[in-house]
Design a protein around this motif. Sequence first.
Motif, PDB file in Angstrom:
ATOM      1  N   GLY A 115      51.834   2.140 -69.225  1.00  0.00           N
ATOM      2  CA  GLY A 115      51.662   2.110 -67.786  1.00  0.00           C
ATOM      3  C   GLY A 115      52.125   0.843 -67.114  1.00  0.00           C
ATOM      4  O   GLY A 115      51.953   0.685 -65.912  1.00  0.00           O
ATOM      5  N   VAL A 116      52.712  -0.108 -67.842  1.00  0.00           N
ATOM      6  CA  VAL A 116      53.159  -1.365 -67.261  1.00  0.00           C
ATOM      7  C   VAL A 116      54.678  -1.407 -67.262  1.00  0.00           C
ATOM      8  O   VAL A 116      55.307  -1.148 -68.284  1.00  0.00           O
ATOM      9  CB  VAL A 116      52.605  -2.579 -68.052  1.00  0.00           C
ATOM     10  N   THR A 117      55.272  -1.694 -66.138  1.00  0.00           N
ATOM     11  CA  THR A 117      56.729  -1.742 -66.042  1.00  0.00           C
ATOM     12  C   THR A 117      57.273  -2.918 -66.839  1.00  0.00           C
ATOM     13  O   THR A 117      56.787  -4.039 -66.733  1.00  0.00           O
ATOM     14  CB  THR A 117      57.152  -1.878 -64.576  1.00  0.00           C
ATOM     15  N   LYS A 118      58.316  -2.656 -67.641  1.00  0.00           N
ATOM     16  CA  LYS A 118      58.976  -3.687 -68.427  1.00  0.00           C
ATOM     17  C   LYS A 118      60.379  -3.889 -67.856  1.00  0.00           C
ATOM     18  O   LYS A 118      61.284  -3.110 -68.141  1.00  0.00           O
ATOM     19  CB  LYS A 118      59.058  -3.274 -69.904  1.00  0.00           C
ATOM     20  N   PRO A 119      60.574  -4.882 -67.016  1.00  0.00           N
ATOM     21  CA  PRO A 119      61.857  -4.996 -66.322  1.00  0.00           C
ATOM     22  C   PRO A 119      62.990  -5.548 -67.173  1.00  0.00           C
ATOM     23  O   PRO A 119      64.148  -5.418 -66.796  1.00  0.00           O
ATOM     24  CB  PRO A 119      61.534  -5.948 -65.170  1.00  0.00           C
ATOM     25  N   TRP A 120      62.681  -6.178 -68.308  1.00  0.00           N
ATOM     26  CA  TRP A 120      63.722  -6.862 -69.069  1.00  0.00           C
ATOM     27  C   TRP A 120      63.742  -6.409 -70.523  1.00  0.00           C
ATOM     28  O   TRP A 120      62.701  -6.183 -71.133  1.00  0.00           O
ATOM     29  CB  TRP A 120      63.503  -8.379 -69.052  1.00  0.00           C
ATOM     30  N   LEU A 121      64.950  -6.300 -71.055  1.00  0.00           N
ATOM     31  CA  LEU A 121      65.166  -6.233 -72.500  1.00  0.00           C
ATOM     32  C   LEU A 121      65.672  -7.598 -72.914  1.00  0.00           C
ATOM     33  O   LEU A 121      66.638  -8.123 -72.334  1.00  0.00           O
ATOM     34  CB  LEU A 121      66.191  -5.158 -72.867  1.00  0.00           C
ATOM     35  N   ILE A 122      65.036  -8.203 -73.894  1.00  0.00           N
ATOM     36  CA  ILE A 122      65.379  -9.566 -74.307  1.00  0.00           C
ATOM     37  C   ILE A 122      66.111  -9.509 -75.643  1.00  0.00           C
ATOM     38  O   ILE A 122      65.593  -8.958 -76.622  1.00  0.00           O
ATOM     39  CB  ILE A 122      64.127 -10.445 -74.432  1.00  0.00           C
ATOM     40  N   LEU A 123      67.309 -10.056 -75.676  1.00  0.00           N
ATOM     41  CA  LEU A 123      68.079 -10.198 -76.910  1.00  0.00           C
ATOM     42  C   LEU A 123      68.032 -11.666 -77.314  1.00  0.00           C
ATOM     43  O   LEU A 123      68.476 -12.539 -76.563  1.00  0.00           O
ATOM     44  CB  LEU A 123      69.531  -9.754 -76.706  1.00  0.00           C
ATOM     45  N   LYS A 199      68.326  -6.402 -67.504  1.00  0.00           N
ATOM     46  CA  LYS A 199      67.449  -5.497 -66.777  1.00  0.00           C
ATOM     47  C   LYS A 199      67.494  -4.115 -67.422  1.00  0.00           C
ATOM     48  O   LYS A 199      68.559  -3.598 -67.753  1.00  0.00           O
ATOM     49  CB  LYS A 199      67.870  -5.419 -65.313  1.00  0.00           C
ATOM     50  N   THR A 200      66.327  -3.537 -67.607  1.00  0.00           N
ATOM     51  CA  THR A 200      66.266  -2.228 -68.275  1.00  0.00           C
ATOM     52  C   THR A 200      66.962  -1.138 -67.467  1.00  0.00           C
ATOM     53  O   THR A 200      67.427  -0.155 -68.035  1.00  0.00           O
ATOM     54  CB  THR A 200      64.798  -1.835 -68.505  1.00  0.00           C
ATOM     55  N   CYS A 201      67.058  -1.323 -66.153  1.00  0.00           N
ATOM     56  CA  CYS A 201      67.679  -0.298 -65.326  1.00  0.00           C
ATOM     57  C   CYS A 201      69.190  -0.241 -65.470  1.00  0.00           C
ATOM     58  O   CYS A 201      69.824   0.714 -65.006  1.00  0.00           O
ATOM     59  CB  CYS A 201      67.295  -0.497 -63.858  1.00  0.00           C
ATOM     60  N   VAL A 202      69.799  -1.268 -66.119  1.00  0.00           N
ATOM     61  CA  VAL A 202      71.255  -1.264 -66.288  1.00  0.00           C
ATOM     62  C   VAL A 202      71.649  -1.121 -67.758  1.00  0.00           C
ATOM     63  O   VAL A 202      72.832  -1.263 -68.085  1.00  0.00           O
ATOM     64  CB  VAL A 202      71.879  -2.550 -65.702  1.00  0.00           C
ATOM     65  N   LEU A 203      70.700  -0.841 -68.633  1.00  0.00           N
ATOM     66  CA  LEU A 203      71.024  -0.751 -70.060  1.00  0.00           C
ATOM     67  C   LEU A 203      72.035   0.355 -70.329  1.00  0.00           C
ATOM     68  O   LEU A 203      72.951   0.197 -71.151  1.00  0.00           O
ATOM     69  CB  LEU A 203      69.751  -0.508 -70.874  1.00  0.00           C
ATOM     70  N   ASP A 204      71.877   1.496 -69.657  1.00  0.00           N
ATOM     71  CA  ASP A 204      72.785   2.605 -69.904  1.00  0.00           C
ATOM     72  C   ASP A 204      74.208   2.293 -69.455  1.00  0.00           C
ATOM     73  O   ASP A 204      75.166   2.908 -69.939  1.00  0.00           O
ATOM     74  CB  ASP A 204      72.275   3.861 -69.195  1.00  0.00           C
ATOM     75  N   ARG A 205      74.375   1.346 -68.551  1.00  0.00           N
ATOM     76  CA  ARG A 205      75.714   0.960 -68.095  1.00  0.00           C
ATOM     77  C   ARG A 205      76.306  -0.132 -68.968  1.00  0.00           C
ATOM     78  O   ARG A 205      77.502  -0.130 -69.247  1.00  0.00           O
ATOM     79  CB  ARG A 205      75.644   0.501 -66.642  1.00  0.00           C
ATOM     80  N   VAL A 206      75.460  -1.078 -69.410  1.00  0.00           N
ATOM     81  CA  VAL A 206      75.968  -2.156 -70.264  1.00  0.00           C
ATOM     82  C   VAL A 206      76.180  -1.672 -71.690  1.00  0.00           C
ATOM     83  O   VAL A 206      77.184  -2.012 -72.338  1.00  0.00           O
ATOM     84  CB  VAL A 206      74.990  -3.344 -70.243  1.00  0.00           C
ATOM     85  N   LEU A 207      75.239  -0.875 -72.188  1.00  0.00           N
ATOM     86  CA  LEU A 207      75.313  -0.367 -73.554  1.00  0.00           C
ATOM     87  C   LEU A 207      75.247   1.160 -73.511  1.00  0.00           C
ATOM     88  O   LEU A 207      74.247   1.753 -73.913  1.00  0.00           O
ATOM     89  CB  LEU A 207      74.163  -0.937 -74.400  1.00  0.00           C
ATOM     90  N   PRO A 208      76.313   1.808 -73.070  1.00  0.00           N
ATOM     91  CA  PRO A 208      76.248   3.268 -72.920  1.00  0.00           C
ATOM     92  C   PRO A 208      76.062   3.997 -74.238  1.00  0.00           C
ATOM     93  O   PRO A 208      75.426   5.048 -74.285  1.00  0.00           O
ATOM     94  CB  PRO A 208      77.598   3.605 -72.266  1.00  0.00           C
ATOM     95  N   ASP A 209      76.601   3.465 -75.317  1.00  0.00           N
ATOM     96  CA  ASP A 209      76.448   4.091 -76.629  1.00  0.00           C
ATOM     97  C   ASP A 209      75.372   3.432 -77.471  1.00  0.00           C
ATOM     98  O   ASP A 209      75.208   3.746 -78.654  1.00  0.00           O
ATOM     99  CB  ASP A 209      77.776   4.067 -77.385  1.00  0.00           C
ATOM    100  N   GLY A 210      74.621   2.479 -76.873  1.00  0.00           N
ATOM    101  CA  GLY A 210      73.559   1.797 -77.596  1.00  0.00           C
ATOM    102  C   GLY A 210      74.042   0.807 -78.629  1.00  0.00           C
ATOM    103  O   GLY A 210      73.266   0.392 -79.488  1.00  0.00           O
ATOM    104  N   VAL A 211      75.308   0.388 -78.540  1.00  0.00           N
ATOM    105  CA  VAL A 211      75.885  -0.536 -79.518  1.00  0.00           C
ATOM    106  C   VAL A 211      76.165  -1.861 -78.834  1.00  0.00           C
ATOM    107  O   VAL A 211      76.782  -1.910 -77.761  1.00  0.00           O
ATOM    108  CB  VAL A 211      77.178   0.033 -80.133  1.00  0.00           C
TER     109      VAL A 211
END
Length: 583
Positions: A115-123, A199-211
């Motif tokens: 239930g808590v928004t996670k705005p960032w994926l950290i590498l 930002k988690t909202c742009v993950l599909d654009r930066v890593l479209p194939d998850g690689v």
Amino acid sequence: MNLICIHKNAVRTGHEGLLRFALTGEPVASVVLNGLGRSLSSQGEGSASPVPFRSLDVGKTVFAFPEDWKVEPQAPQDSMDLGRKDGPDARPEISYYRKNVVVPFRHENVSEQEGVTKPWLILTNGRFATNIDMMLLEKVVSSVKADVVAVTVNPKLLGEREDVRLTAEGKVAAFHRVYIDSAEFAFATTDWPHHLFMKTCVLDRVLPDGVLPLSFSGLAGKCRSEGLTLCAVTVGGAVLDLDSEAGLLSFCGMGLSQSHCLTFNTDGSKAAAGRPRCIGNVLLGRDVSIASDAVIVGPTILGDGACVEPGTIISSSIVGPDVCVPKNELVQNCIIKGPRYERISATGGRERVSRRISKLSHDFDVSQDPCRSFRKWGPFSYARCLKRITDCLVAVIILLLFAPLFPFIALAIKLTSPGPVFYKDRRQGLHGKDFGCLKFRTMITGAHAIQEKLRIVSQVDGPQFKMEDDPRISTVGRFLRETYIDEIPQFFNVLAGQMGVVGPRPSPESENTLCPLWRDARLSVRPGITGLWQVHRTRQPMRDFQEWIHYDIEYVRNLSLKMDLSICWQTTRKLLDNFISQF
């Protein structure tokens, strides 16, 4: 939410690769993985908050390693948890990659958690261990208007330090003191940053194939092609390169010091006499063999199957799995991973012990860091007890002897120059506490302002000022200075506990900032009316300041009753010679 990745193209290969050695052998691997997993979960030293910040809540942590590294950390046993927060039987989650790193997080499974928004994926770059003030990091990442934020840690931006600013000729121009950690914008480089916030909202654009791209420049190019903003910032903090000997030793040492464990042998009883001596934090792997007269001083890690021969001393080191340390060896501040010492089978006369951490009390000091200049003494030591009593007795005797002369000295000062009889200057005493240092006034009023105009003709180096025939000194003042009578009122400072009879010369804060090592040494004791520098200085051109630093530090390191008596005797002889030479 946090992917800690080892980029195989960014670490050293072959026998020099210490990071691979650390992650493929127990128990070093557990220490390193736990430390890396805690790097963004705990607060830095400068943070006042005891809990993670909402916007930077790390959440789930996954490690990504090259496929051929075979990292298989074991779950902690017995009372050793190495700081894990998720239970004593937990193992870190590890994924392996052959060519490209597959990111196990996607937008749909990281945007919300409980239930808590996670705005960032950290590498996180797993080659480096960082310690950052999380309050500062959250402020920087939250305020930057970018889809991807590359964070590089730089110790030069840490607070509570001093920088020296030099001219083009290499001369000291200024000293810059930084009080708090800071951050600044930087140019993005081709190397992977220490931390990358996406930002988690742009993950599909930066890593479209998850690689994840192999290079950081490839990731930056993908952001540009998608019209996303990438910003690079540098944040103050500590950083250790785990692929270097010094970095790996320091990181593992801190990991052991943060552990909270009990001490047990295989049968659960406390260590008995005749067993190997383990002093401090010592982490032993499985099936370790240690001779009964060996000494292990922490922080030290012995890998699985390691063997320590009789008479060997190991201190602040890491011994790899299946390595045998020959007898009568001294191993200190180093990493032994072979083939320096070949493996041999354990034989009789050695104790076989299970993996554990030992933390035993000892009655002697382990080697003291020679770079430390600040000293502490016990309440009944000479420096804190007998010296203080002696100072008070000497001060009372001197003041009683010179009390009849005070009216005549005061009259002479008033008749020869206008102004007060006493001069009080702000100086720093024990632990940097300011006090008013008393002296009979020997100069005309406004002498300090005139000094700045005369500094160009100063005959000594460093921050102090001295010149022959100083025009600011009065006639009576010159006599008082040559006979050192002007310093008699400082015995009132001695009675007040602000000074001692023997010690470093009392100096203002402006002088103490010039050399941190020297400052820490001299502020760990009370300043003195006389001292080692005063009786040994040669007054050679351009050497006075260097001698001042040398003798002050030498006095603090070797402070004793014998040294104080020697300084008092030499001072008495010098006073008598100077007094006689005036007539």
